[in-house]
Motif scaffolding. Structure first.
Motif, PDB file in Angstrom:
ATOM      1  N   GLU A   1       0.830  -1.205   0.000  1.00  0.00           N
ATOM      2  CA  GLU A   1       0.000   0.000   0.000  1.00  0.00           C
ATOM      3  C   GLU A   1       0.864   1.255   0.000  1.00  0.00           C
ATOM      4  N   GLU A   2       1.931   1.227   0.798  1.00  0.00           N
ATOM      5  CA  GLU A   2       2.853   2.375   0.827  1.00  0.00           C
ATOM      6  C   GLU A   2       3.517   2.566  -0.536  1.00  0.00           C
TER       7      GLU A   2
ATOM      8  N   PRO B   1       2.267   5.682  -7.586  1.00  0.00           N
ATOM      9  CA  PRO B   1       0.947   5.251  -8.098  1.00  0.00           C
ATOM     10  C   PRO B   1       1.012   4.919  -9.575  1.00  0.00           C
TER      11      PRO B   1
ATOM     12  N   GLU C   1       2.301   1.664  -3.499  1.00  0.00           N
ATOM     13  CA  GLU C   1       1.313   2.174  -4.441  1.00  0.00           C
ATOM     14  C   GLU C   1       1.026   3.650  -4.216  1.00  0.00           C
ATOM     15  N   MET C   2       1.073   4.086  -2.953  1.00  0.00           N
ATOM     16  CA  MET C   2       0.843   5.508  -2.656  1.00  0.00           C
ATOM     17  C   MET C   2       2.017   6.358  -3.102  1.00  0.00           C
ATOM     18  N   GLU C   3       3.238   5.823  -2.916  1.00  0.00           N
ATOM     19  CA  GLU C   3       4.429   6.592  -3.277  1.00  0.00           C
ATOM     20  C   GLU C   3       4.675   6.579  -4.782  1.00  0.00           C
TER      21      GLU C   3
END
Length: 399
Positions: free
Chosen positions: A382-383, A389, A385-387
Protein backbone atom coordinates in the motif's frame (compact mmCIF):
# COMPACT_ATOMS: atom_id res chain seq x y z
CA UNK A 1 16.35 -29.71 -8.40
CA UNK A 2 17.41 -32.75 -10.43
CA UNK A 3 15.62 -31.39 -13.50
CA UNK A 4 17.29 -28.00 -13.01
CA UNK A 5 20.74 -29.64 -12.68
CA UNK A 6 20.10 -31.74 -15.80
CA UNK A 7 18.96 -28.63 -17.75
CA UNK A 8 22.08 -26.67 -16.73
CA UNK A 9 24.38 -29.62 -17.45
CA UNK A 10 22.88 -30.21 -20.91
CA UNK A 11 22.18 -26.56 -21.77
CA UNK A 12 24.01 -26.73 -25.13
CA UNK A 13 22.06 -29.80 -26.28
CA UNK A 14 18.77 -28.24 -25.13
CA UNK A 15 19.59 -24.99 -26.95
CA UNK A 16 20.50 -26.91 -30.11
CA UNK A 17 17.29 -28.94 -29.98
CA UNK A 18 15.21 -25.81 -29.32
CA UNK A 19 16.86 -24.01 -32.27
CA UNK A 20 16.17 -26.98 -34.53
CA UNK A 21 12.49 -27.03 -33.50
CA UNK A 22 12.21 -23.27 -34.10
CA UNK A 23 13.75 -23.60 -37.58
CA UNK A 24 11.35 -26.43 -38.42
CA UNK A 25 8.32 -24.51 -37.18
CA UNK A 26 9.45 -21.14 -38.59
CA UNK A 27 6.63 -20.97 -41.22
CA UNK A 28 4.10 -21.47 -38.42
CA UNK A 29 5.85 -18.89 -36.21
CA UNK A 30 5.83 -16.37 -39.08
CA UNK A 31 2.20 -17.24 -39.84
CA UNK A 32 1.22 -16.79 -36.20
CA UNK A 33 2.98 -13.41 -36.05
CA UNK A 34 1.31 -12.26 -39.29
CA UNK A 35 -2.09 -13.45 -38.05
CA UNK A 36 -1.61 -11.61 -34.73
CA UNK A 37 -0.71 -8.35 -36.52
CA UNK A 38 -3.48 -8.64 -39.14
CA UNK A 39 -6.15 -9.81 -36.65
CA UNK A 40 -7.23 -6.28 -35.52
CA UNK A 41 -7.78 -5.34 -39.18
CA UNK A 42 -9.89 -8.48 -39.70
CA UNK A 43 -11.95 -7.77 -36.57
CA UNK A 44 -12.54 -4.18 -37.73
CA UNK A 45 -13.79 -5.26 -41.17
CA UNK A 46 -15.73 -8.17 -39.64
CA UNK A 47 -17.88 -5.69 -37.70
CA UNK A 48 -18.38 -3.59 -40.85
CA UNK A 49 -19.39 -6.59 -43.00
CA UNK A 50 -21.79 -7.80 -40.30
CA UNK A 51 -23.58 -4.45 -40.54
CA UNK A 52 -23.47 -4.44 -44.35
CA UNK A 53 -24.97 -7.95 -44.58
CA UNK A 54 -27.61 -7.44 -41.92
CA UNK A 55 -30.26 -8.14 -44.58
CA UNK A 56 -29.15 -11.82 -44.62
CA UNK A 57 -31.60 -13.63 -42.34
CA UNK A 58 -29.49 -16.76 -41.84
CA UNK A 59 -27.19 -15.74 -38.98
CA UNK A 60 -24.72 -18.56 -39.59
CA UNK A 61 -24.28 -17.67 -43.28
CA UNK A 62 -23.94 -13.98 -42.45
CA UNK A 63 -21.19 -14.62 -39.88
CA UNK A 64 -19.35 -17.01 -42.21
CA UNK A 65 -19.49 -14.55 -45.13
CA UNK A 66 -18.39 -11.61 -42.93
CA UNK A 67 -15.54 -13.66 -41.43
CA UNK A 68 -14.23 -14.85 -44.81
CA UNK A 69 -14.44 -11.39 -46.37
CA UNK A 70 -12.73 -9.78 -43.38
CA UNK A 71 -9.85 -12.28 -43.61
CA UNK A 72 -9.57 -11.66 -47.36
CA UNK A 73 -9.54 -7.88 -46.79
CA UNK A 74 -6.93 -8.09 -44.02
CA UNK A 75 -4.61 -10.32 -46.07
CA UNK A 76 -5.13 -8.13 -49.15
CA UNK A 77 -4.07 -5.02 -47.19
CA UNK A 78 -0.98 -6.84 -45.89
CA UNK A 79 -0.06 -8.10 -49.38
CA UNK A 80 -0.58 -4.63 -50.91
CA UNK A 81 1.67 -3.14 -48.21
CA UNK A 82 4.41 -5.67 -48.99
CA UNK A 83 3.88 -5.06 -52.73
CA UNK A 84 4.33 -1.31 -52.13
CA UNK A 85 7.53 -2.03 -50.22
CA UNK A 86 8.88 -4.18 -53.05
CA UNK A 87 7.79 -2.07 -56.04
CA UNK A 88 8.29 1.45 -54.67
CA UNK A 89 10.86 1.33 -51.88
CA UNK A 90 13.27 -1.45 -52.90
CA UNK A 91 14.07 -0.02 -56.40
CA UNK A 92 14.76 3.34 -54.75
CA UNK A 93 16.98 1.62 -52.19
CA UNK A 94 18.91 -0.14 -54.98
CA UNK A 95 19.28 3.10 -56.95
CA UNK A 96 20.50 4.89 -53.83
CA UNK A 97 23.09 2.21 -53.13
CA UNK A 98 24.28 2.33 -56.77
CA UNK A 99 24.51 6.10 -56.62
CA UNK A 100 26.47 5.85 -53.36
CA UNK A 101 28.95 3.49 -55.00
CA UNK A 102 29.34 5.96 -57.87
CA UNK A 103 29.75 8.96 -55.58
CA UNK A 104 32.14 7.46 -53.00
CA UNK A 105 35.25 7.31 -55.29
CA UNK A 106 34.96 11.03 -56.14
CA UNK A 107 34.53 11.95 -52.50
CA UNK A 108 37.44 9.74 -51.50
CA UNK A 109 39.62 11.44 -54.13
CA UNK A 110 38.60 14.84 -52.74
CA UNK A 111 39.56 13.74 -49.23
CA UNK A 112 42.90 12.38 -50.51
CA UNK A 113 43.62 15.67 -52.35
CA UNK A 114 42.77 17.65 -49.22
CA UNK A 115 45.03 15.46 -47.05
CA UNK A 116 47.91 15.66 -49.53
CA UNK A 117 47.61 19.43 -49.73
CA UNK A 118 47.52 19.65 -45.93
CA UNK A 119 50.55 17.36 -45.54
CA UNK A 120 52.55 19.24 -48.18
CA UNK A 121 52.18 22.36 -46.06
CA UNK A 122 53.41 20.53 -42.92
CA UNK A 123 56.79 18.80 -43.39
CA UNK A 124 56.81 17.17 -39.92
CA UNK A 125 53.44 15.56 -40.49
CA UNK A 126 54.59 14.57 -43.99
CA UNK A 127 57.47 12.52 -42.56
CA UNK A 128 55.23 10.76 -40.05
CA UNK A 129 52.60 10.08 -42.69
CA UNK A 130 55.18 8.60 -45.09
CA UNK A 131 56.31 6.23 -42.35
CA UNK A 132 52.71 5.22 -41.61
CA UNK A 133 51.94 4.76 -45.32
CA UNK A 134 55.00 2.50 -45.76
CA UNK A 135 53.96 0.32 -42.83
CA UNK A 136 50.38 0.21 -44.05
CA UNK A 137 51.49 -0.75 -47.56
CA UNK A 138 53.68 -3.55 -46.19
CA UNK A 139 50.83 -4.81 -44.00
CA UNK A 140 48.36 -4.79 -46.90
CA UNK A 141 50.78 -6.68 -49.16
CA UNK A 142 51.37 -9.32 -46.49
CA UNK A 143 47.63 -9.59 -45.83
CA UNK A 144 46.79 -9.93 -49.51
CA UNK A 145 49.48 -12.57 -49.98
CA UNK A 146 48.73 -14.68 -46.90
CA UNK A 147 45.24 -14.13 -45.51
CA UNK A 148 43.14 -12.63 -48.29
CA UNK A 149 42.49 -15.99 -49.99
CA UNK A 150 40.97 -17.39 -46.80
CA UNK A 151 38.82 -14.30 -46.37
CA UNK A 152 37.73 -14.45 -50.02
CA UNK A 153 36.69 -18.08 -49.63
CA UNK A 154 34.78 -17.16 -46.49
CA UNK A 155 33.06 -14.26 -48.29
CA UNK A 156 32.11 -16.51 -51.22
CA UNK A 157 30.73 -19.11 -48.82
CA UNK A 158 28.86 -16.38 -46.91
CA UNK A 159 27.33 -15.00 -50.10
CA UNK A 160 26.14 -18.44 -51.24
CA UNK A 161 24.78 -19.15 -47.75
CA UNK A 162 23.07 -15.75 -47.74
CA UNK A 163 21.36 -16.47 -51.07
CA UNK A 164 20.12 -19.82 -49.75
CA UNK A 165 18.91 -18.17 -46.54
CA UNK A 166 17.00 -15.52 -48.52
CA UNK A 167 15.28 -18.26 -50.54
CA UNK A 168 14.41 -20.11 -47.31
CA UNK A 169 13.04 -16.91 -45.74
CA UNK A 170 10.89 -16.17 -48.80
CA UNK A 171 9.58 -19.73 -48.76
CA UNK A 172 8.82 -19.47 -45.02
CA UNK A 173 7.00 -16.15 -45.55
CA UNK A 174 4.93 -17.66 -48.38
CA UNK A 175 3.95 -20.64 -46.21
CA UNK A 176 3.46 -18.20 -43.31
CA UNK A 177 0.79 -16.30 -45.27
CA UNK A 178 -1.04 -19.57 -45.92
CA UNK A 179 -0.82 -20.45 -42.21
CA UNK A 180 -2.00 -16.92 -41.31
CA UNK A 181 -5.02 -17.31 -43.60
CA UNK A 182 -6.01 -20.54 -41.83
CA UNK A 183 -5.46 -19.05 -38.38
CA UNK A 184 -7.44 -15.89 -39.15
CA UNK A 185 -10.31 -17.83 -40.70
CA UNK A 186 -10.54 -20.08 -37.63
CA UNK A 187 -9.56 -17.39 -35.07
CA UNK A 188 -12.89 -17.46 -33.21
CA UNK A 189 -12.92 -21.25 -33.08
CA UNK A 190 -9.28 -21.34 -31.92
CA UNK A 191 -10.04 -18.75 -29.22
CA UNK A 192 -12.91 -20.91 -27.98
CA UNK A 193 -10.70 -24.01 -27.98
CA UNK A 194 -7.98 -22.18 -26.07
CA UNK A 195 -10.50 -20.99 -23.52
CA UNK A 196 -11.80 -24.56 -23.11
CA UNK A 197 -8.25 -25.84 -22.53
CA UNK A 198 -7.62 -23.21 -19.84
CA UNK A 199 -10.95 -23.95 -18.15
CA UNK A 200 -10.21 -27.68 -18.22
CA UNK A 201 -6.82 -27.24 -16.49
CA UNK A 202 -7.55 -24.58 -13.86
CA UNK A 203 -10.31 -24.38 -11.29
CA UNK A 204 -12.52 -21.38 -10.59
CA UNK A 205 -11.66 -18.88 -7.89
CA UNK A 206 -13.17 -19.71 -4.53
CA UNK A 207 -12.46 -23.43 -4.87
CA UNK A 208 -9.41 -25.22 -3.60
CA UNK A 209 -6.38 -24.36 -5.78
CA UNK A 210 -8.65 -22.20 -7.91
CA UNK A 211 -6.67 -19.91 -10.24
CA UNK A 212 -8.91 -19.74 -13.32
CA UNK A 213 -9.89 -16.07 -13.11
CA UNK A 214 -6.29 -15.03 -12.44
CA UNK A 215 -5.02 -17.00 -15.45
CA UNK A 216 -7.64 -15.46 -17.75
CA UNK A 217 -6.77 -11.98 -16.47
CA UNK A 218 -3.08 -12.53 -17.20
CA UNK A 219 -3.85 -13.84 -20.71
CA UNK A 220 -5.91 -10.71 -21.42
CA UNK A 221 -3.18 -8.50 -19.93
CA UNK A 222 -0.51 -10.17 -22.09
CA UNK A 223 -2.65 -9.69 -25.22
CA UNK A 224 -3.18 -5.99 -24.40
CA UNK A 225 0.53 -5.41 -23.85
CA UNK A 226 1.69 -7.23 -27.00
CA UNK A 227 -1.02 -5.93 -29.34
CA UNK A 228 -0.70 -2.39 -28.04
CA UNK A 229 3.10 -2.37 -28.23
CA UNK A 230 3.69 -4.18 -31.54
CA UNK A 231 0.85 -2.59 -33.54
CA UNK A 232 1.51 0.79 -31.94
CA UNK A 233 5.21 0.63 -32.75
CA UNK A 234 4.53 -0.27 -36.38
CA UNK A 235 2.03 2.59 -36.75
CA UNK A 236 4.38 5.02 -34.99
CA UNK A 237 7.28 4.02 -37.26
CA UNK A 238 5.09 4.47 -40.35
CA UNK A 239 3.99 7.97 -39.25
CA UNK A 240 7.57 9.02 -38.44
CA UNK A 241 8.87 7.69 -41.78
CA UNK A 242 6.21 9.65 -43.70
CA UNK A 243 6.98 12.87 -41.79
CA UNK A 244 10.72 12.40 -42.38
CA UNK A 245 10.18 11.77 -46.09
CA UNK A 246 8.00 14.89 -46.48
CA UNK A 247 10.55 17.09 -44.65
CA UNK A 248 13.50 15.82 -46.72
CA UNK A 249 11.48 16.19 -49.94
CA UNK A 250 10.69 19.83 -49.06
CA UNK A 251 14.40 20.45 -48.39
CA UNK A 252 15.26 18.95 -51.81
CA UNK A 253 12.64 21.10 -53.56
CA UNK A 254 14.01 24.21 -51.81
CA UNK A 255 17.52 23.38 -53.09
CA UNK A 256 17.04 22.62 -56.82
CA UNK A 257 19.92 21.29 -58.89
CA UNK A 258 21.91 19.93 -55.95
CA UNK A 259 22.83 16.28 -55.39
CA UNK A 260 20.80 14.81 -52.52
CA UNK A 261 20.59 11.43 -50.83
CA UNK A 262 17.35 9.56 -51.60
CA UNK A 263 14.55 10.73 -49.31
CA UNK A 264 12.89 7.31 -49.48
CA UNK A 265 16.09 5.57 -48.34
CA UNK A 266 16.56 7.88 -45.34
CA UNK A 267 12.87 7.72 -44.39
CA UNK A 268 12.94 3.92 -44.73
CA UNK A 269 15.95 3.69 -42.40
CA UNK A 270 14.31 6.00 -39.86
CA UNK A 271 11.06 4.02 -39.97
CA UNK A 272 12.70 0.59 -39.69
CA UNK A 273 14.94 1.48 -36.75
CA UNK A 274 12.21 3.45 -35.00
CA UNK A 275 10.54 0.09 -34.33
CA UNK A 276 13.42 -0.70 -31.94
CA UNK A 277 12.84 1.04 -28.58
CA UNK A 278 15.48 3.32 -27.07
CA UNK A 279 18.40 2.56 -29.46
CA UNK A 280 16.50 2.75 -32.74
CA UNK A 281 16.44 6.54 -33.02
CA UNK A 282 20.20 6.87 -32.50
CA UNK A 283 21.07 4.10 -34.96
CA UNK A 284 18.86 5.70 -37.64
CA UNK A 285 20.29 9.11 -36.78
CA UNK A 286 23.89 7.93 -37.27
CA UNK A 287 23.28 5.93 -40.48
CA UNK A 288 21.10 8.63 -42.04
CA UNK A 289 23.55 11.42 -41.19
CA UNK A 290 26.48 9.41 -42.58
CA UNK A 291 24.69 8.70 -45.88
CA UNK A 292 23.63 12.35 -46.25
CA UNK A 293 27.17 13.53 -45.42
CA UNK A 294 28.63 11.44 -48.25
CA UNK A 295 26.32 13.10 -50.79
CA UNK A 296 25.54 16.59 -49.42
CA UNK A 297 26.80 18.04 -46.09
CA UNK A 298 23.97 20.62 -46.08
CA UNK A 299 21.38 17.84 -46.24
CA UNK A 300 23.25 16.07 -43.43
CA UNK A 301 23.03 19.15 -41.23
CA UNK A 302 19.32 19.55 -41.99
CA UNK A 303 18.67 15.85 -41.28
CA UNK A 304 20.52 15.94 -37.93
CA UNK A 305 18.64 19.04 -36.74
CA UNK A 306 15.25 17.90 -38.06
CA UNK A 307 15.67 14.36 -36.73
CA UNK A 308 16.44 15.74 -33.27
CA UNK A 309 13.27 17.88 -33.37
CA UNK A 310 11.24 14.94 -34.73
CA UNK A 311 12.57 12.73 -31.94
CA UNK A 312 11.32 15.22 -29.33
CA UNK A 313 7.92 15.46 -31.05
CA UNK A 314 7.64 11.68 -31.27
CA UNK A 315 8.70 11.15 -27.65
CA UNK A 316 6.35 13.77 -26.23
CA UNK A 317 3.38 13.95 -28.61
CA UNK A 318 3.13 11.28 -31.36
CA UNK A 319 4.42 8.31 -29.33
CA UNK A 320 2.24 8.89 -26.24
CA UNK A 321 -0.84 9.40 -28.47
CA UNK A 322 -0.28 6.14 -30.37
CA UNK A 323 1.40 3.97 -27.74
CA UNK A 324 0.79 5.59 -24.39
CA UNK A 325 2.71 3.82 -21.63
CA UNK A 326 1.95 0.49 -23.28
CA UNK A 327 4.30 -1.63 -21.21
CA UNK A 328 4.11 0.08 -17.83
CA UNK A 329 7.87 -0.30 -17.13
CA UNK A 330 10.53 2.36 -16.68
CA UNK A 331 13.23 3.33 -19.20
CA UNK A 332 15.82 1.39 -17.18
CA UNK A 333 13.93 -1.88 -17.61
CA UNK A 334 13.29 -1.09 -21.29
CA UNK A 335 17.05 -0.79 -21.80
CA UNK A 336 17.62 -3.98 -19.79
CA UNK A 337 15.04 -5.90 -21.85
CA UNK A 338 16.48 -4.70 -25.18
CA UNK A 339 20.03 -5.71 -24.24
CA UNK A 340 19.00 -9.08 -22.76
CA UNK A 341 16.56 -10.30 -25.41
CA UNK A 342 18.48 -8.61 -28.24
CA UNK A 343 21.50 -10.76 -27.36
CA UNK A 344 19.32 -13.89 -27.25
CA UNK A 345 17.10 -13.39 -30.34
CA UNK A 346 18.73 -10.56 -32.29
CA UNK A 347 16.45 -8.02 -33.99
CA UNK A 348 13.30 -9.92 -33.01
CA UNK A 349 14.46 -9.86 -29.39
CA UNK A 350 15.05 -6.10 -29.53
CA UNK A 351 11.49 -5.64 -30.80
CA UNK A 352 9.63 -8.19 -28.65
CA UNK A 353 11.89 -8.13 -25.59
CA UNK A 354 10.16 -5.10 -24.07
CA UNK A 355 6.57 -6.51 -24.02
CA UNK A 356 7.91 -9.93 -22.91
CA UNK A 357 9.77 -8.36 -20.00
CA UNK A 358 6.76 -6.13 -19.22
CA UNK A 359 4.60 -9.25 -18.76
CA UNK A 360 7.30 -10.93 -16.62
CA UNK A 361 7.64 -7.75 -14.53
CA UNK A 362 3.87 -7.59 -14.06
CA UNK A 363 3.66 -11.25 -12.95
CA UNK A 364 6.54 -10.83 -10.46
CA UNK A 365 4.94 -7.66 -9.07
CA UNK A 366 1.58 -9.40 -8.56
CA UNK A 367 3.29 -12.41 -6.93
CA UNK A 368 5.27 -10.17 -4.54
CA UNK A 369 2.13 -8.23 -3.56
CA UNK A 370 0.23 -11.48 -2.99
CA UNK A 371 3.03 -12.91 -0.82
CA UNK A 372 3.09 -9.69 1.22
CA UNK A 373 -0.65 -10.03 1.77
CA UNK A 374 -0.26 -13.68 2.86
CA UNK A 375 2.53 -12.69 5.26
CA UNK A 376 0.37 -9.93 6.74
CA UNK A 377 2.57 -7.13 5.40
CA UNK A 378 0.20 -5.61 2.84
CA UNK A 379 1.00 -2.19 4.32
CA UNK A 380 4.29 -2.31 2.36
CA UNK A 381 2.47 -2.75 -0.94
CA UNK A 382 0.00 0.00 0.00
CA UNK A 383 2.85 2.37 0.83
CA UNK A 384 4.53 1.53 -2.48
CA UNK A 385 1.31 2.17 -4.44
CA UNK A 386 0.84 5.51 -2.66
CA UNK A 387 4.43 6.59 -3.28
CA UNK A 388 4.58 5.31 -6.88
CA UNK A 389 0.95 5.25 -8.10
CA UNK A 390 0.23 3.57 -11.45
CA UNK A 391 -0.62 5.90 -14.33
CA UNK A 392 -3.87 5.80 -16.29
CA UNK A 393 -2.44 3.50 -18.97
CA UNK A 394 -1.30 0.94 -16.38
CA UNK A 395 -4.74 1.05 -14.76
CA UNK A 396 -6.41 0.39 -18.11
CA UNK A 397 -4.05 -2.51 -18.81
CA UNK A 398 -4.81 -4.13 -15.47
CA UNK A 399 -8.56 -3.55 -15.75
Amino acid sequence: SLLLFFALFRIDAIHKAFSHICRTLMPFIIGGALAYIICPICNFFDNIYNKVFKFIKNEKKKKSLSNNLSVFTGLLIAILFIYFMIIVIIPNLVNSVVRLIQIIPDNVNKVIDFVQKFLNENETLMKYSENIIDKTYTFINDWLGNEFLGYAQGIATGVSTGVVNIIVVLFNVLIGFIVAAYLLTARKKLAKQGKMVVYSIFRKEGTRSGHLDSVMEEIKYTDKVFSGFVNGKILDALVIAIICFIALKIFTICNPGKEMMSEILIAFIVGIFNVIPFFGWYIAWFIGALLCLIVNPAQCLFFVIFNFILQQIDGNIIGPKILGNTTGISSFWVLFAILLFGDIWGFAGMLLGVPIFAVIYHLIKKWVFKRLQINGMENLSEEYEMEYPPNEREKRLES
